[in-house]
Design a protein around this motif. Structure first.
Motif, PDB file in Angstrom:
ATOM      1  N   GLU A 103      -8.228  -4.319 -13.758  1.00  0.00           N
ATOM      2  CA  GLU A 103      -8.834  -5.562 -13.283  1.00  0.00           C
ATOM      3  C   GLU A 103      -9.767  -5.347 -12.090  1.00  0.00           C
ATOM      4  O   GLU A 103     -10.201  -6.292 -11.450  1.00  0.00           O
ATOM      5  CB  GLU A 103      -7.734  -6.564 -12.928  1.00  0.00           C
ATOM      6  CG  GLU A 103      -6.932  -6.991 -14.134  1.00  0.00           C
ATOM      7  CD  GLU A 103      -5.885  -8.042 -13.831  1.00  0.00           C
ATOM      8  OE1 GLU A 103      -5.719  -8.421 -12.646  1.00  0.00           O
ATOM      9  OE2 GLU A 103      -5.235  -8.504 -14.778  1.00  0.00           O
ATOM     10  N   GLY A 104     -10.044  -4.088 -11.763  1.00  0.00           N
ATOM     11  CA  GLY A 104     -11.030  -3.796 -10.730  1.00  0.00           C
ATOM     12  C   GLY A 104     -10.497  -3.583  -9.326  1.00  0.00           C
ATOM     13  O   GLY A 104     -11.278  -3.444  -8.386  1.00  0.00           O
ATOM     14  N   VAL A 105      -9.187  -3.554  -9.160  1.00  0.00           N
ATOM     15  CA  VAL A 105      -8.587  -3.298  -7.851  1.00  0.00           C
ATOM     16  C   VAL A 105      -8.425  -1.788  -7.679  1.00  0.00           C
ATOM     17  O   VAL A 105      -7.927  -1.110  -8.577  1.00  0.00           O
ATOM     18  CB  VAL A 105      -7.206  -3.988  -7.715  1.00  0.00           C
ATOM     19  CG1 VAL A 105      -6.530  -3.612  -6.409  1.00  0.00           C
ATOM     20  CG2 VAL A 105      -7.344  -5.490  -7.848  1.00  0.00           C
ATOM     21  N   ALA A 106      -8.831  -1.269  -6.544  1.00  0.00           N
ATOM     22  CA  ALA A 106      -8.642   0.152  -6.251  1.00  0.00           C
ATOM     23  C   ALA A 106      -7.271   0.325  -5.601  1.00  0.00           C
ATOM     24  O   ALA A 106      -7.047  -0.123  -4.474  1.00  0.00           O
ATOM     25  CB  ALA A 106      -9.731   0.651  -5.306  1.00  0.00           C
ATOM     26  N   VAL A 107      -6.344   0.927  -6.319  1.00  0.00           N
ATOM     27  CA  VAL A 107      -5.011   1.197  -5.768  1.00  0.00           C
ATOM     28  C   VAL A 107      -5.117   2.515  -5.007  1.00  0.00           C
ATOM     29  O   VAL A 107      -5.231   3.579  -5.599  1.00  0.00           O
ATOM     30  CB  VAL A 107      -3.941   1.251  -6.872  1.00  0.00           C
ATOM     31  CG1 VAL A 107      -2.577   1.613  -6.277  1.00  0.00           C
ATOM     32  CG2 VAL A 107      -3.869  -0.092  -7.603  1.00  0.00           C
ATOM     33  N   VAL A 108      -5.113   2.416  -3.681  1.00  0.00           N
ATOM     34  CA  VAL A 108      -5.350   3.588  -2.831  1.00  0.00           C
ATOM     35  C   VAL A 108      -4.076   4.373  -2.541  1.00  0.00           C
ATOM     36  O   VAL A 108      -4.139   5.496  -2.046  1.00  0.00           O
ATOM     37  CB  VAL A 108      -6.048   3.202  -1.509  1.00  0.00           C
ATOM     38  CG1 VAL A 108      -7.439   2.659  -1.798  1.00  0.00           C
ATOM     39  CG2 VAL A 108      -5.230   2.213  -0.702  1.00  0.00           C
ATOM     40  N   GLY A 109      -2.918   3.781  -2.853  1.00  0.00           N
ATOM     41  CA  GLY A 109      -1.672   4.499  -2.632  1.00  0.00           C
ATOM     42  C   GLY A 109      -0.494   3.750  -3.212  1.00  0.00           C
ATOM     43  O   GLY A 109      -0.550   2.537  -3.434  1.00  0.00           O
ATOM     44  N   MET A 110       0.576   4.522  -3.470  1.00  0.00           N
ATOM     45  CA  MET A 110       1.822   3.963  -3.975  1.00  0.00           C
ATOM     46  C   MET A 110       2.959   4.692  -3.260  1.00  0.00           C
ATOM     47  O   MET A 110       3.006   5.919  -3.285  1.00  0.00           O
ATOM     48  CB  MET A 110       1.952   4.189  -5.483  1.00  0.00           C
ATOM     49  CG  MET A 110       0.826   3.609  -6.302  1.00  0.00           C
ATOM     50  SD  MET A 110       1.069   3.741  -8.101  1.00  0.00           S
ATOM     51  CE  MET A 110       1.447   5.465  -8.353  1.00  0.00           C
ATOM     52  N   VAL A 111       3.840   3.936  -2.620  1.00  0.00           N
ATOM     53  CA  VAL A 111       4.966   4.528  -1.906  1.00  0.00           C
ATOM     54  C   VAL A 111       6.245   3.766  -2.219  1.00  0.00           C
ATOM     55  O   VAL A 111       6.193   2.639  -2.719  1.00  0.00           O
ATOM     56  CB  VAL A 111       4.714   4.578  -0.380  1.00  0.00           C
ATOM     57  CG1 VAL A 111       3.519   5.459  -0.057  1.00  0.00           C
ATOM     58  CG2 VAL A 111       4.531   3.192   0.203  1.00  0.00           C
ATOM     59  N   GLN A 112       7.383   4.407  -1.884  1.00  0.00           N
ATOM     60  CA  GLN A 112       8.667   3.837  -2.267  1.00  0.00           C
ATOM     61  C   GLN A 112       9.569   3.453  -1.096  1.00  0.00           C
ATOM     62  O   GLN A 112      10.605   2.842  -1.307  1.00  0.00           O
ATOM     63  CB  GLN A 112       9.412   4.813  -3.175  1.00  0.00           C
ATOM     64  CG  GLN A 112       8.678   5.067  -4.464  1.00  0.00           C
ATOM     65  CD  GLN A 112       9.435   6.020  -5.375  1.00  0.00           C
ATOM     66  OE1 GLN A 112      10.653   6.070  -5.362  1.00  0.00           O
ATOM     67  NE2 GLN A 112       8.704   6.769  -6.174  1.00  0.00           N
ATOM     68  N   THR A 113       9.197   3.793   0.138  1.00  0.00           N
ATOM     69  CA  THR A 113      10.051   3.469   1.282  1.00  0.00           C
ATOM     70  C   THR A 113       9.236   2.817   2.394  1.00  0.00           C
ATOM     71  O   THR A 113       8.007   2.947   2.441  1.00  0.00           O
ATOM     72  CB  THR A 113      10.720   4.727   1.867  1.00  0.00           C
ATOM     73  OG1 THR A 113       9.719   5.544   2.484  1.00  0.00           O
ATOM     74  CG2 THR A 113      11.480   5.520   0.805  1.00  0.00           C
ATOM     75  N   ALA A 114       9.946   2.172   3.302  1.00  0.00           N
ATOM     76  CA  ALA A 114       9.294   1.514   4.430  1.00  0.00           C
ATOM     77  C   ALA A 114       8.576   2.522   5.321  1.00  0.00           C
ATOM     78  O   ALA A 114       7.451   2.273   5.764  1.00  0.00           O
ATOM     79  CB  ALA A 114      10.318   0.718   5.235  1.00  0.00           C
ATOM     80  N   GLU A 115       9.196   3.645   5.596  1.00  0.00           N
ATOM     81  CA  GLU A 115       8.564   4.649   6.460  1.00  0.00           C
ATOM     82  C   GLU A 115       7.291   5.196   5.842  1.00  0.00           C
ATOM     83  O   GLU A 115       6.282   5.366   6.521  1.00  0.00           O
ATOM     84  CB  GLU A 115       9.540   5.772   6.806  1.00  0.00           C
ATOM     85  CG  GLU A 115      10.656   5.344   7.740  1.00  0.00           C
ATOM     86  CD  GLU A 115      10.158   4.617   8.992  1.00  0.00           C
ATOM     87  OE1 GLU A 115       9.241   5.125   9.677  1.00  0.00           O
ATOM     88  OE2 GLU A 115      10.675   3.532   9.291  1.00  0.00           O
ATOM     89  N   GLU A 116       7.322   5.475   4.536  1.00  0.00           N
ATOM     90  CA  GLU A 116       6.107   5.923   3.850  1.00  0.00           C
ATOM     91  C   GLU A 116       5.033   4.834   3.925  1.00  0.00           C
ATOM     92  O   GLU A 116       3.856   5.122   4.129  1.00  0.00           O
ATOM     93  CB  GLU A 116       6.397   6.216   2.376  1.00  0.00           C
ATOM     94  CG  GLU A 116       7.247   7.431   2.115  1.00  0.00           C
ATOM     95  CD  GLU A 116       7.618   7.549   0.637  1.00  0.00           C
ATOM     96  OE1 GLU A 116       7.606   8.689   0.140  1.00  0.00           O
ATOM     97  OE2 GLU A 116       7.924   6.531  -0.010  1.00  0.00           O
ATOM     98  N   ALA A 117       5.463   3.591   3.778  1.00  0.00           N
ATOM     99  CA  ALA A 117       4.526   2.474   3.811  1.00  0.00           C
ATOM    100  C   ALA A 117       3.831   2.374   5.160  1.00  0.00           C
ATOM    101  O   ALA A 117       2.605   2.225   5.222  1.00  0.00           O
ATOM    102  CB  ALA A 117       5.259   1.169   3.505  1.00  0.00           C
ATOM    103  N   LEU A 118       4.591   2.479   6.236  1.00  0.00           N
ATOM    104  CA  LEU A 118       4.002   2.379   7.571  1.00  0.00           C
ATOM    105  C   LEU A 118       2.968   3.479   7.790  1.00  0.00           C
ATOM    106  O   LEU A 118       1.884   3.230   8.323  1.00  0.00           O
ATOM    107  CB  LEU A 118       5.097   2.444   8.630  1.00  0.00           C
ATOM    108  CG  LEU A 118       6.024   1.219   8.666  1.00  0.00           C
ATOM    109  CD1 LEU A 118       7.267   1.515   9.490  1.00  0.00           C
ATOM    110  CD2 LEU A 118       5.293  -0.003   9.186  1.00  0.00           C
ATOM    111  N   ALA A 119       3.287   4.686   7.359  1.00  0.00           N
ATOM    112  CA  ALA A 119       2.350   5.801   7.516  1.00  0.00           C
ATOM    113  C   ALA A 119       1.104   5.603   6.662  1.00  0.00           C
ATOM    114  O   ALA A 119      -0.027   5.821   7.126  1.00  0.00           O
ATOM    115  CB  ALA A 119       3.036   7.116   7.156  1.00  0.00           C
TER     116      ALA A 119
END
Length: 122
Positions: A23-39
């Motif tokens: 649908e045209g969205v650039a998914v720049v990252g995928m993470v599984q934990t809060a700490e990974e998300a913050l980084a």
């Protein structure tokens, strides 16, 4: 639109990425934990961050608060909460959250994300 996906299910991450990229969205990252998300939010500076409300023992609501806290330089990137549960199950928590909104995972789309981001900017 550049998007970061945060979910503890690798299968869902792959499916959501495929759908959003079609649908045209650039998914720049995928993470599984809060700490990974913050980084990753700090490093990638996505336009929007999608956060599952239940991250295998971690709270997506807590993560949304951390991502939007006043001392983070990247806090202006909107957060959208996602879940396979109904919004009715978490209505009070969603309303008190700093997130721009909530999407049921079955209703995930580029248009739904854009609508919540735009509404959050008002």
């Amino acid at each position: 639109m550049r998007c970061l996906l945060i979910d503890d299910s690798p299968r869902y991450l792959r499916a959501a990425r495929a759908l959003l990229e079609r649908e045209g969205v650039a998914v720049v990252g995928m993470v599984q934990t809060a700490e990974e998300a913050l980084a990753q939010v700090a490093e990638l500076r996505p336009d929007v961050t999608l956060v599952d409300i239940n991250l295998r023992g971690e709270s997506g609501f807590d993560l949304a608060r951390r991502l939007t806290s006043g001392d983070r330089p990247d806090r202006h990137s909107p957060v959208i909460l996602i879940s396979s549960h109904s919004a009715d199950d978490f209505e009070d928590l969603i309303e008190s959250s700093p997130a721009a909104g909530f999407l049921d995972k079955s209703n995930l789309s580029a248009a739904a994300i854009a609508s919540l981001v735009e509404a959050g900017g008002d």
